[in-house]
Scaffold this motif. Structure first.
Motif, PDB file in Angstrom:
ATOM      1  N   ALA A  22     -26.407  41.901  46.778  1.00 27.49           N
ATOM      2  CA  ALA A  22     -25.941  41.548  48.647  1.00 27.49           C
ATOM      3  C   ALA A  22     -27.157  42.311  49.706  1.00 27.49           C
ATOM      4  CB  ALA A  22     -24.524  42.641  47.825  1.00 27.49           C
ATOM      5  N   ALA A  23     -27.879  43.455  49.352  1.00 32.58           N
ATOM      6  CA  ALA A  23     -28.452  44.189  49.818  1.00 32.58           C
ATOM      7  C   ALA A  23     -30.094  42.858  50.577  1.00 32.58           C
ATOM      8  CB  ALA A  23     -28.820  45.517  49.380  1.00 32.58           C
ATOM      9  N   LEU A  24     -30.377  42.085  49.499  1.00 29.83           N
ATOM     10  CA  LEU A  24     -31.432  40.627  49.668  1.00 29.83           C
ATOM     11  C   LEU A  24     -31.063  40.409  50.192  1.00 29.83           C
ATOM     12  CD1 LEU A  24     -32.878  40.636  46.046  1.00 29.83           C
ATOM     13  CD2 LEU A  24     -33.778  41.504  48.177  1.00 29.83           C
ATOM     14  N   GLY A  25     -29.320  39.552  50.297  1.00 28.37           N
ATOM     15  CA  GLY A  25     -29.281  38.525  50.467  1.00 28.37           C
ATOM     16  C   GLY A  25     -28.578  39.390  52.939  1.00 28.37           C
ATOM     17  N   VAL A  26     -28.708  40.279  52.487  1.00 29.07           N
ATOM     18  CA  VAL A  26     -28.061  40.805  54.323  1.00 29.07           C
ATOM     19  C   VAL A  26     -29.791  40.962  54.504  1.00 29.07           C
ATOM     20  CG1 VAL A  26     -28.063  42.954  56.226  1.00 29.07           C
ATOM     21  CG2 VAL A  26     -26.612  42.028  54.151  1.00 29.07           C
ATOM     22  N   LEU A  27     -30.839  41.695  54.282  1.00 24.39           N
ATOM     23  CA  LEU A  27     -32.499  41.707  54.542  1.00 24.39           C
ATOM     24  C   LEU A  27     -33.079  40.745  54.480  1.00 24.39           C
ATOM     25  CD1 LEU A  27     -34.685  43.884  54.629  1.00 24.39           C
ATOM     26  CD2 LEU A  27     -35.400  43.364  52.330  1.00 24.39           C
ATOM     27  N   TYR A  28     -32.570  38.952  54.287  1.00 28.71           N
ATOM     28  CA  TYR A  28     -33.248  37.456  53.934  1.00 28.71           C
ATOM     29  C   TYR A  28     -32.591  37.261  55.672  1.00 28.71           C
ATOM     30  CZ  TYR A  28     -34.866  33.127  53.233  1.00 28.71           C
ATOM     31  OH  TYR A  28     -35.378  31.388  53.253  1.00 28.71           O
ATOM     32  N   ILE A  29     -31.261  37.366  56.057  1.00 22.56           N
ATOM     33  CA  ILE A  29     -31.309  36.956  56.795  1.00 22.56           C
ATOM     34  C   ILE A  29     -31.321  37.541  58.111  1.00 22.56           C
ATOM     35  CG2 ILE A  29     -28.741  38.061  57.706  1.00 22.56           C
ATOM     36  CD1 ILE A  29     -27.340  35.192  57.692  1.00 22.56           C
ATOM     37  N   THR A  30     -31.866  38.918  57.771  1.00 22.37           N
ATOM     38  CA  THR A  30     -32.261  39.739  59.366  1.00 22.37           C
ATOM     39  C   THR A  30     -33.334  39.624  59.448  1.00 22.37           C
ATOM     40  OG1 THR A  30     -30.746  41.597  58.198  1.00 22.37           O
ATOM     41  CG2 THR A  30     -33.046  42.694  59.664  1.00 22.37           C
ATOM     42  N   VAL A  31     -34.371  39.196  58.120  1.00 20.65           N
ATOM     43  CA  VAL A  31     -35.992  38.969  58.461  1.00 20.65           C
ATOM     44  C   VAL A  31     -35.813  37.344  59.260  1.00 20.65           C
ATOM     45  CG1 VAL A  31     -37.971  38.431  57.224  1.00 20.65           C
ATOM     46  CG2 VAL A  31     -36.704  40.526  56.700  1.00 20.65           C
ATOM     47  N   GLN A  32     -35.389  36.583  58.373  1.00 18.93           N
ATOM     48  CA  GLN A  32     -35.368  34.954  59.104  1.00 18.93           C
ATOM     49  C   GLN A  32     -34.556  34.775  60.480  1.00 18.93           C
ATOM     50  OE1 GLN A  32     -36.890  32.544  57.186  1.00 18.93           O
ATOM     51  NE2 GLN A  32     -37.306  33.664  56.133  1.00 18.93           N
ATOM     52  N   TYR A  33     -33.430  35.791  60.889  1.00 17.66           N
ATOM     53  CA  TYR A  33     -33.088  35.455  62.021  1.00 17.66           C
ATOM     54  C   TYR A  33     -33.970  36.465  62.971  1.00 17.66           C
ATOM     55  CZ  TYR A  33     -30.030  31.821  60.967  1.00 17.66           C
ATOM     56  OH  TYR A  33     -29.759  30.869  60.215  1.00 17.66           O
ATOM     57  N   GLY A  34     -34.591  37.888  62.795  1.00 12.64           N
ATOM     58  CA  GLY A  34     -35.561  38.293  63.539  1.00 12.64           C
ATOM     59  C   GLY A  34     -34.618  40.195  64.607  1.00 12.64           C
ATOM     60  N   GLN A  35     -32.909  39.764  63.135  1.00  9.03           N
ATOM     61  CA  GLN A  35     -31.689  40.245  64.050  1.00  9.03           C
ATOM     62  C   GLN A  35     -30.942  40.742  63.090  1.00  9.03           C
ATOM     63  OE1 GLN A  35     -30.300  39.187  67.584  1.00  9.03           O
ATOM     64  NE2 GLN A  35     -28.968  37.872  66.133  1.00  9.03           N
TER      65      GLN A  35
END
Length: 302
Positions: free
Chosen positions: A131-144
């Motif tokens: 779940a943490a990886l899922g949040v990290l991935y969307i954060t990195v891709q969208y920059g926020q």
């Protein structure tokens, strides 16, 4: 068991369809909608208390300052959750609200570890990592950071933790939670109407009636949920709870036209996978504990 499943499905269907309901009031600000929701919720649950003659039980539920303080915390947390959810829905962020409520069970588990010293199996830790990886991935891709999803998940998870401490019946708890904030909500409604900035009273008659029914729409799913928890094991209810964010996700894509990108697919897939891993790990833990407990009972009987 069948009644419990039915109550659970109805409760989570109602919560899943809330974005469609709040979209009716896009011309009304989130703060004003929240004020109406709080006031009409209090009116509805007080009517129920009067009809069922449960005043004594209501007053006995919060005997001291410590309990009232815990209920105040519950009140502030759920009010913040409601406000953010209403704002997000009417700002076309339904998909992110769905992500938040998929994350919520896992964050609740993490809070259990931190505050209640609960222990997790390896599979459950793996699920939290996914779940943490899922949040990290969307954060990195969208920059926020997906702050709407995280804020919804955290506020509702802390609300659940506070409710665990309070441990009150759903309707009784809702009365106290709305009592604390209803005066503020009512004053706010009066002030904006006096200033001419209120918009709710300018709604069409049927929409205004629907807004007043927000109290029913708030209290009844809580009642259905409470009935489901009495009849079902938590593992079964855990499966049913994913109905709500799934309906929200489908509504975001097919009703409200929000884009479901490859980034969303990867992030959601990691969180869906985390939920599957966590559920299987939890069920295996229960399956292992049953024979051991049965063996102890047999030995005692012998």
């Amino acid at each position: 068991m069948k009644q419990g499943v039915l109550y659970g499905i109805i409760a989570y269907l109602a919560w899943g369809l809330l974005p469609v309901y709040w979209k009716l009031f896009q011309s009304v600000g989130a703060w004003e909608i929240l004020a109406h929701r709080i006031v009409w919720s209090l009116v509805f649950v007080l009517i129920i208390i009067i009809i069922t003659k449960r005043w004594t039980k209501l007053w006995a539920a919060a005997p001291g300052l410590k309990m009232k303080g815990a209920l105040l915390v519950c009140s502030l947390l759920i009010s913040a959750n409601w406000l953010l959810y209403i704002w997000a829905v009417n700002s076309n962020q339904v998909m992110e609200t769905s992500l938040g409520y998929y994350m919520n069970p896992l964050i609740s588990v993490l809070l259990g570890v931190v505050f209640l010293k609960e222990k997790l199996r390896m599979g459950q830790w793996v699920a939290l990592g996914m779940a943490a990886l899922g949040v990290l991935y969307i954060t990195v891709q969208y920059g926020q950071m997906p702050w709407i999803a995280l804020s919804l998940a955290l506020s509702f998870a802390f609300y659940g933790l506070a409710k665990k401490v309070v441990n009150l019946e759903a309707m009784i708890g809702l009365v106290w939670e709305t009592v604390f904030v209803a005066p503020i909500a009512l004053i706010y409604m009066i002030v904006i109407e006096a200033n001419g900035t209120g918009t709710a009273l300018n709604l069409e008659g049927w929409k205004l009636a629907m807004l007043m029914l927000a109290g029913v729409g708030t209290a009844m799913p809580l009642y259905w949920f409470a009935q489901a928890t009495k009849r079902l094991p938590l593992s079964t209810l855990g499966f049913i709870q994913y109905l709500s964010p799934t309906i929200q996700l489908l509504s975001a894509i097919f009703l409200f036209g929000e884009k479901f990108t490859m980034t969303h697919l990867v992030s959601f897939s990691l969180i869906w996978g985390a939920l599957v891993v966590f559920t299987i790990s939890s069920m295996r833990k229960k399956a292992v504990s049953v024979p051991m407990n049965s063996e102890v009972v047999i030995k005692k009987q012998a």
